[in-house]
Design a protein around this motif. Structure first.
Motif, PDB file in Angstrom:
ATOM      1  N   VAL A  63     -29.836 -36.325 -52.258  1.00 50.40           N
ATOM      2  CA  VAL A  63     -29.765 -36.088 -53.687  1.00 50.40           C
ATOM      3  C   VAL A  63     -30.614 -37.049 -54.501  1.00 50.40           C
ATOM      4  O   VAL A  63     -30.835 -36.831 -55.683  1.00 50.40           O
ATOM      5  CB  VAL A  63     -28.305 -36.121 -54.210  1.00 50.40           C
ATOM      6  CG1 VAL A  63     -27.489 -34.993 -53.616  1.00 50.40           C
ATOM      7  CG2 VAL A  63     -27.669 -37.460 -53.955  1.00 50.40           C
ATOM      8  N   ARG A  84     -25.755 -26.467 -58.065  1.00 47.76           N
ATOM      9  CA  ARG A  84     -25.581 -27.917 -58.183  1.00 47.76           C
ATOM     10  C   ARG A  84     -25.824 -28.362 -59.624  1.00 47.76           C
ATOM     11  O   ARG A  84     -26.570 -27.746 -60.373  1.00 47.76           O
ATOM     12  CB  ARG A  84     -26.568 -28.669 -57.268  1.00 47.76           C
ATOM     13  CG  ARG A  84     -26.496 -28.337 -55.789  1.00 47.76           C
ATOM     14  CD  ARG A  84     -25.294 -28.892 -55.051  1.00 47.76           C
ATOM     15  NE  ARG A  84     -25.128 -30.310 -55.088  1.00 47.76           N
ATOM     16  CZ  ARG A  84     -25.602 -31.170 -54.177  1.00 47.76           C
ATOM     17  NH1 ARG A  84     -26.297 -30.746 -53.144  1.00 47.76           N
ATOM     18  NH2 ARG A  84     -25.368 -32.459 -54.292  1.00 47.76           N
ATOM     19  N   VAL A 105     -24.461 -36.382 -58.326  1.00 45.55           N
ATOM     20  CA  VAL A 105     -23.409 -36.438 -57.321  1.00 45.55           C
ATOM     21  C   VAL A 105     -22.079 -36.090 -57.985  1.00 45.55           C
ATOM     22  O   VAL A 105     -21.730 -36.647 -59.024  1.00 45.55           O
ATOM     23  CB  VAL A 105     -23.346 -37.838 -56.679  1.00 45.55           C
ATOM     24  CG1 VAL A 105     -22.187 -37.930 -55.706  1.00 45.55           C
ATOM     25  CG2 VAL A 105     -24.657 -38.165 -55.993  1.00 45.55           C
TER      26      VAL A 105
END
Length: 177
Positions: free
Chosen positions: A85, A101, A148
């Motif tokens: 990421v 995402r 995240v």
């Protein structure tokens, strides 16, 4: 030893595993060298490579480098990893592989937008920003990073065998611990 020679050995091996070379770095580390390879690919669900695929490819890359003269006679350490990421989304395929995402996008002019990827095309991405779709052309952004999410609920389209597992407890035994 040139990075191009290493790349020429590595690319066909990765292709055999359905992986792409995303980045290659060869750096000195004392008497050895460290070969860092970052791979990417669609994987079985179109969302990136699986860890098992990367591990198998890593062994095959090591064997291929050992069998070639790309590294010369010098000892080396091989590190193979996925994009993760922390690497910016720079190509349409990166956006596609990260569908659903959450991303933070820095726009030309300094503005920032955070939203969830709902569509990724060749020229633009559509983000869900607080429930409102917003199209952002790739040419209008300067940087984009996946955020995240530690407590993110899995998407309904991701099949995970562990989703249906229920833990059972025996109330009588809890007092014994």
């Amino acid at each position: 030893m040139r990075d191009e020679a290493v790349e020429a050995v590595v690319n066909p091996v990765l292709a055999g595993f359905g992986l792409e070379l995303d980045a290659l770095e060869v750096v000195p580390a004392g008497k050895r060298r460290v070969v860092r390879i970052v791979v990417d690919g669609d994987g079985p669900k179109g969302r990136g490579p699986l860890l098992d695929d990367i591990a198998s490819a890593s062994r095959a890359v090591s064997d291929a480098l050992d069998g070639s003269d790309a590294m010369g006679q010098a000892a080396y350490t091989l590190e193979v990893s996925s994009r993760g990421v922390g690497r910016p989304l720079t190509e349409p395929k990166h956006w596609r592989r990260n569908a659903t995402r959450l991303v933070r996008v820095d726009l030309v002019g300094g503005a920032q937008v955070t939203g969830r990827i709902t569509e990724a095309g060749e020229d633009a991405v559509v983000l869900d920003v607080d429930g409102t779709p917003r199209e952002v052309r790739y040419a209008d952004l300067t940087k984009a990073l996946v955020q995240v999410e530690l407590n993110r609920r899995q998407d309904d389209d991701e099949d995970d065998e562990d989703d249906d597992v229920e833990l059972e407890t025996d109330d009588e035994d809890e007092d014994d611990h």
